[in-house]
Structure formats: structure tokens, C-alpha cells
Design a protein around this motif. Structure first.
Motif, PDB file in Angstrom:
ATOM      1  N   ASN A 187       0.809  -1.210   0.000  1.00  0.00           N
ATOM      2  CA  ASN A 187       0.000   0.000   0.000  1.00  0.00           C
ATOM      3  C   ASN A 187       0.849   1.268   0.000  1.00  0.00           C
ATOM      4  OD1 ASN A 187      -2.167  -1.815   0.353  1.00  0.00           O
ATOM      5  ND2 ASN A 187      -1.874  -1.748   2.569  1.00  0.00           N
ATOM      6  N   GLY A 188       1.593   1.464  -1.060  1.00  0.00           N
ATOM      7  CA  GLY A 188       2.405   2.665  -1.180  1.00  0.00           C
ATOM      8  C   GLY A 188       2.804   2.910  -2.627  1.00  0.00           C
ATOM      9  N   ILE A 189       3.762   3.795  -2.825  1.00  0.00           N
ATOM     10  CA  ILE A 189       4.254   4.170  -4.148  1.00  0.00           C
ATOM     11  C   ILE A 189       5.733   3.816  -4.234  1.00  0.00           C
ATOM     12  CG2 ILE A 189       4.654   6.081  -5.748  1.00  0.00           C
ATOM     13  CD1 ILE A 189       2.287   7.510  -4.559  1.00  0.00           C
ATOM     14  N   PHE A 190       6.110   3.149  -5.306  1.00  0.00           N
ATOM     15  CA  PHE A 190       7.497   2.744  -5.534  1.00  0.00           C
ATOM     16  C   PHE A 190       8.100   3.608  -6.632  1.00  0.00           C
ATOM     17  CE2 PHE A 190      11.141   0.038  -5.888  1.00  0.00           C
ATOM     18  CZ  PHE A 190      11.439  -0.011  -7.236  1.00  0.00           C
ATOM     19  N   THR A 191       9.328   4.053  -6.421  1.00  0.00           N
ATOM     20  CA  THR A 191      10.079   4.765  -7.450  1.00  0.00           C
ATOM     21  C   THR A 191      11.546   4.406  -7.298  1.00  0.00           C
ATOM     22  OG1 THR A 191      10.514   6.943  -8.437  1.00  0.00           O
ATOM     23  CG2 THR A 191      10.467   6.824  -6.043  1.00  0.00           C
ATOM     24  N   ARG A 192      12.334   4.736  -8.294  1.00  0.00           N
ATOM     25  CA  ARG A 192      13.751   4.391  -8.271  1.00  0.00           C
ATOM     26  C   ARG A 192      14.584   5.561  -8.759  1.00  0.00           C
ATOM     27  NH1 ARG A 192      15.017  -0.379 -12.359  1.00  0.00           N
ATOM     28  NH2 ARG A 192      17.136   0.219 -11.718  1.00  0.00           N
ATOM     29  N   VAL A 193      15.781   5.678  -8.197  1.00  0.00           N
ATOM     30  CA  VAL A 193      16.744   6.705  -8.567  1.00  0.00           C
ATOM     31  C   VAL A 193      18.100   6.027  -8.670  1.00  0.00           C
ATOM     32  CG1 VAL A 193      15.437   8.529  -7.414  1.00  0.00           C
ATOM     33  CG2 VAL A 193      17.238   7.331  -6.165  1.00  0.00           C
ATOM     34  N   PRO A 194      19.099   6.661  -9.280  1.00  0.00           N
ATOM     35  CA  PRO A 194      20.447   6.076  -9.266  1.00  0.00           C
ATOM     36  C   PRO A 194      20.942   5.894  -7.834  1.00  0.00           C
ATOM     37  CG  PRO A 194      20.298   7.809 -10.923  1.00  0.00           C
ATOM     38  CD  PRO A 194      19.027   7.852 -10.152  1.00  0.00           C
ATOM     39  N   SER A 195      21.504   4.737  -7.568  1.00  0.00           N
ATOM     40  CA  SER A 195      21.931   4.428  -6.198  1.00  0.00           C
ATOM     41  C   SER A 195      22.997   5.395  -5.707  1.00  0.00           C
ATOM     42  CB  SER A 195      22.448   2.993  -6.121  1.00  0.00           C
ATOM     43  OG  SER A 195      23.548   2.804  -7.008  1.00  0.00           O
ATOM     44  N   ALA A 196      23.795   5.961  -6.615  1.00  0.00           N
ATOM     45  CA  ALA A 196      24.843   6.898  -6.203  1.00  0.00           C
ATOM     46  C   ALA A 196      24.269   8.194  -5.651  1.00  0.00           C
ATOM     47  CB  ALA A 196      25.767   7.206  -7.377  1.00  0.00           C
ATOM     48  N   LEU A 197      22.997   8.500  -5.939  1.00  0.00           N
ATOM     49  CA  LEU A 197      22.393   9.736  -5.467  1.00  0.00           C
ATOM     50  C   LEU A 197      21.818   9.614  -4.064  1.00  0.00           C
ATOM     51  CD1 LEU A 197      20.538  10.995  -8.680  1.00  0.00           C
ATOM     52  CD2 LEU A 197      22.795  11.642  -7.836  1.00  0.00           C
ATOM     53  N   VAL A 198      21.628   8.402  -3.583  1.00  0.00           N
ATOM     54  CA  VAL A 198      21.055   8.219  -2.240  1.00  0.00           C
ATOM     55  C   VAL A 198      22.153   8.449  -1.210  1.00  0.00           C
ATOM     56  CG1 VAL A 198      19.868   6.637  -0.683  1.00  0.00           C
ATOM     57  CG2 VAL A 198      19.356   6.588  -3.137  1.00  0.00           C
ATOM     58  N   LYS A 199      21.982   9.484  -0.424  1.00  0.00           N
ATOM     59  CA  LYS A 199      22.999   9.836   0.565  1.00  0.00           C
ATOM     60  C   LYS A 199      22.892   8.920   1.779  1.00  0.00           C
ATOM     61  CE  LYS A 199      24.654  13.699   3.361  1.00  0.00           C
ATOM     62  NZ  LYS A 199      24.426  15.119   3.737  1.00  0.00           N
ATOM     63  N   ARG A 200      24.010   8.475   2.267  1.00  0.00           N
ATOM     64  CA  ARG A 200      24.024   7.622   3.459  1.00  0.00           C
ATOM     65  C   ARG A 200      23.696   8.473   4.681  1.00  0.00           C
ATOM     66  NH1 ARG A 200      25.917   2.609   2.640  1.00  0.00           N
ATOM     67  NH2 ARG A 200      26.933   2.202   0.628  1.00  0.00           N
ATOM     68  N   CYS A 201      22.685   8.014   5.423  1.00  0.00           N
ATOM     69  CA  CYS A 201      22.222   8.732   6.601  1.00  0.00           C
ATOM     70  C   CYS A 201      22.221   7.793   7.801  1.00  0.00           C
ATOM     71  CB  CYS A 201      20.822   9.305   6.373  1.00  0.00           C
ATOM     72  SG  CYS A 201      20.648  10.344   4.905  1.00  0.00           S
ATOM     73  N   LYS A 202      21.980   8.381   8.966  1.00  0.00           N
ATOM     74  CA  LYS A 202      21.918   7.571  10.178  1.00  0.00           C
ATOM     75  C   LYS A 202      20.724   6.634  10.125  1.00  0.00           C
ATOM     76  CE  LYS A 202      23.159   9.597  13.864  1.00  0.00           C
ATOM     77  NZ  LYS A 202      23.240  10.494  15.063  1.00  0.00           N
ATOM     78  N   SER A 203      19.601   7.103   9.574  1.00  0.00           N
ATOM     79  CA  SER A 203      18.406   6.278   9.422  1.00  0.00           C
ATOM     80  C   SER A 203      17.856   6.475   8.019  1.00  0.00           C
ATOM     81  CB  SER A 203      17.350   6.663  10.462  1.00  0.00           C
ATOM     82  OG  SER A 203      16.151   5.934  10.258  1.00  0.00           O
ATOM     83  N   HIS A 204      17.554   5.384   7.348  1.00  0.00           N
ATOM     84  CA  HIS A 204      17.026   5.452   5.977  1.00  0.00           C
ATOM     85  C   HIS A 204      15.521   5.254   5.926  1.00  0.00           C
ATOM     86  CE1 HIS A 204      20.594   5.634   3.242  1.00  0.00           C
ATOM     87  NE2 HIS A 204      21.198   5.354   4.392  1.00  0.00           N
ATOM     88  N   ILE A 205      14.874   5.151   7.057  1.00  0.00           N
ATOM     89  CA  ILE A 205      13.413   5.091   7.123  1.00  0.00           C
ATOM     90  C   ILE A 205      12.964   6.336   7.876  1.00  0.00           C
ATOM     91  CG2 ILE A 205      11.410   3.773   7.866  1.00  0.00           C
ATOM     92  CD1 ILE A 205      13.082   1.272   7.749  1.00  0.00           C
ATOM     93  N   HIS A 206      12.443   7.296   7.138  1.00  0.00           N
ATOM     94  CA  HIS A 206      12.161   8.620   7.710  1.00  0.00           C
ATOM     95  C   HIS A 206      10.668   8.905   7.620  1.00  0.00           C
ATOM     96  CE1 HIS A 206      13.187  12.701   8.981  1.00  0.00           C
ATOM     97  NE2 HIS A 206      12.269  13.110   8.123  1.00  0.00           N
TER      98      HIS A 206
END
Length: 365
Positions: free
Chosen positions: A182-201
């Protein structure tokens, strides 16, 4: 003739001299694109001519100089220098949060597509049983594996380890991970995802986003299940209909669709019937009956789609995707009264990302 040959050697530069001159020019160019700690290089650029460095991925050593072999961002860890490609398959690390799709159910394991060069493996022993029961997996559990996950299911998981062939081993032994519904899926280049302390925001406006390190992003409402929202969501807004159509091509759960040559009749779970034009533009929507409570649920849908489009705008501009940058684009689109459809228009992309570009942590990669 020998005198002419000697003169030619003096006057004409050798191929080695030409190559060194070209590399020197590339070095000057590489320095010019160094901003906020990032150095972007292309194949042939000289990263450094200093001694004592360690060669990493995407580099070669020639004539005492470290040369880039791929286009990307230079990363330095002590003396180790490597180049991270901007467009490449995801290379996982232990502890990464990923969003994947089940592509095969095997004997005691699932194969998961995580946008890597090899499919990841999710073992039966690496999942939580219903109810959080802690026990050894039995033969009956293996027979009922499709009751846990089946083909085309989306899941969130964590990289646990790597096998000898380089494939990743995942686990979902946490309440944060599991099947995504029950949500929306999308994709981006993996190099653009910044590493954060938590990836579920979870954002303050009722939307939660799973920023997968592999470039897969899942967006869902924080409070109410999206199935209820979607089943009762009015479609009298053509812009929302187009936006939802671009986010998901398949009919969502809880809605039955009957198609004829001229019209498409959509019946929701609540019994609300709407007639939607079958034209390819999908801009004509005639609501038949819409309860008063639909306005709140429509606003929830708009927030979901606006967040999805904010992620798409950042990816289009090759900017880092993380909670702060998504929130900045979201707020800019609301402040500038940009519609859901127009957010994807290149004319508005620069304006929506202007505030994000000013942040030092959101420097384009």
C-alpha cells in the motif's frame, strides 16, 4: 637526412609528451570542478601525482600518476583513493537498508532484485515468523514459503553479509523490515542516495519514506493504510489521476476495472462508481458520488504523490536524495503552488531545487 630527423625530434613533440600535456590539461579541469569536498573526474583525468597513495577501484597508475578510468566522484579513505561511478550498479555494504523485489522462490531461500550486478539472497532462517515466534524453521515452513513472500512482492531488508560469489545475504529480523504494502514505488540512481543515520524517515505531514541505499524508494502513509485511502480516493482531479498513473501503471488493490471501447467504469470497494474516459490522455473524469470525507483522503494522496515527484525532481537534477533535500523540494513546490503534474516539468525543476542547492550537504554529485 639524419640532420632532418634530428631536427624533427627536436621540433615535433613525441606521443608521450602529448599524452602528458593532455593529462595536465585534464588535471586543471578536475581541479575546476572540485566543490564542497567533491571532485568529479572523467576517464583520463589525473587525480593526484603525489607519492604514497593506494590505488582503489576506478583508477590506474601510469608514470607515477593516479589516473581515473571511470566518470565519477573521487573518494579518499586515508591513503586509499578510488572513484565512485555516478551511473553504476549498486555495490552493497553490510548494514545497508535496501528495498528489493522477490523474483524467485527457491528451496529455503528467496532471490531478490536489489539493483546490483547479482541478485541478493534472503534465507528462510533470516526472516521473522508471524507473531515474532523464535524457533527453528521446519519443513512445513519451507512448504509455506509463499505465504511469507511470493514473486513480485516488495520488501525492505538489511544487508547481513556476503557470499563467496559476491552476492548479498539479506535479513528482515526486525520490526522495521518486511513486506511493503500500500504505497508508491520509485527508483533513482543508487549513487544519489545519501548515506544517513536512518534510511526510514517519517515526515511531519503523515508520509514515511524508505530510502533504499540501492536506489529503490518506497513511499507510504504513516497513519492510515493506503489501501483504504486508495479505495475511497476521489479521482475528480485530472492532475492527480495523471500523477497516480505515472507512479503506478497497474490498478491498485481494492478497485475493479471494467473496460469497454469508449469508457472505463471504475468501482471502488465502497460502492462509489465513477466513469473515466478511455482516451490516452486520461484527463476527463466525471465523479458520480463523492462523500464529504474524501477531501481529507485526497489530500493524503496528494502528499504521497508530491513526495514521489520531489524525489524524481532531485534525481533529474542529479542531486543527493535524502530526507532534508526531499523536504526542501516538497516545501518549495507547496510555496510556489506548483501542481503535481508540473513538478515533473523541466521548467520548474531549477526553481524547486534552488533552495536545496544552497545547502552545503546537498551539493550535486
Amino acid at each position: 637526412s639524419s640532420r632532418d630527423e634530428r631536427m624533427a625530434e627536436v621540433l615535433l613533440p613525441t606521443s608521450a609528451e602529448q599524452e602528458r600535456e593532455r593529462r595536465k590539461q585534464h588535471t586543471d579541469g578536475a581541479e575546476a570542478v572540485k566543490t564542497a569536498g567533491y571532485t568529479v573526474v572523467v576517464p583520463g583525468d589525473v587525480i593526484t601525482a603525489e607519492t604514497g597513495f593506494l590505488r582503489g577501484h576506478g583508477t590506474i597508475v601510469d608514470d607515477g600518476q593516479l589516473i581515473a578510468t571511470v566518470s565519477g566522484v573521487v573518494e579518499r579513505v586515508n591513503k586509499l583513493i578510488c572513484v565512485r561511478p555516478l551511473r553504476a550498479r549498486y555495490q552493497g555494504e553490510v548494514g545497508d537498508v535496501v528495498v528489493g523485489r522477490i523474483i524467485e522462490v527457491g528451496q529455503g531461500r528467496w532471490k531478490v532484485d536489489v539493483n546490483a550486478r547479482m541478485n541478493a539472497i534472503l534465507l528462510l532462517s533470516s526472516i521473522n515468523l508471524p507473531g515474532g515466534v523464535q524457533r527453528k524453521r521446519t519443513y512445513m515452513d519451507e512448504l509455506n514459503m509463499r505465504s511469507f513472500y511470493k514473486e513480485n512482492d516488495l520488501i525492505s531488508a538489511e544487508v547481513h553479509s556476503f557470499f563467496q560469489d559476491g552476492s548479498m545475504s539479506l535479513h528482515t529480523r526486525s520490526q522495521r523490515y518486511g513486506k511493503l504494502l500500500n504505497g508508491i514505488f520509485t527508483r533513482v540512481p543508487s549513487a544519489l542516495v545519501k548515506r544517513c543515520k536512518s534510511h526510514i524517515h517519517a515526515f511531519d505531514f503523515g508520509v514515511t519514506v524508505v530510502f533504499g541505499n540501492n536506489g529503490y524508494v518506497w513511499i507510504y502513509p504513516t497513519a492510515d493504510p493506503i489501501g483504504t485511502v486508495l479505495a475511497d480516493a476521489p479521482t475528480d482531479d485530472p492532475q492527480l489521476l495523471v500523477a497516480l498513473g505515472s507512479a503506478s501503471q497497474a490498478p491498485a488493490a481494492g478497485i475493479s476495472v471494467a473496460t469497454s471501447e469508449s469508457t472505463t467504469v471504475v468501482t471502488s470497494a465502497g460502492g462509489v462508481t465513477r466513469v473515466v474516459s478511455s482516451a490516452k490522455t486520461a484527463t476527463a473524469v466525471v465523479p458520480v458520488a463523492v462523500p464529504a470525507s474524501q477531501a481529507t483522503k485526497l489530500a493524503a494522496w496528494e502528499r504521497l504523490v508530491r513526495v514521489r515527484n520531489s524525489v524524481a525532481v532531485l534525481a533529474e537534477q542529479n542531486m543527493a536524495v535524502f530526507p532534508a533535500s526531499v523536504l526542501a523540494v516538497f516545501n518549495a513546490s507547496v510555496a510556489q503552488c506548483v501542481s503535481l503534474k508540473d513538478m515533473l516539468n523541466p521548467k520548474f525543476s531549477q526553481a524547486l531545487t534552488a533552495a536545496t542547492r544552497e545547502r552545503p550537504t546537498a551539493t550535486p554529485l
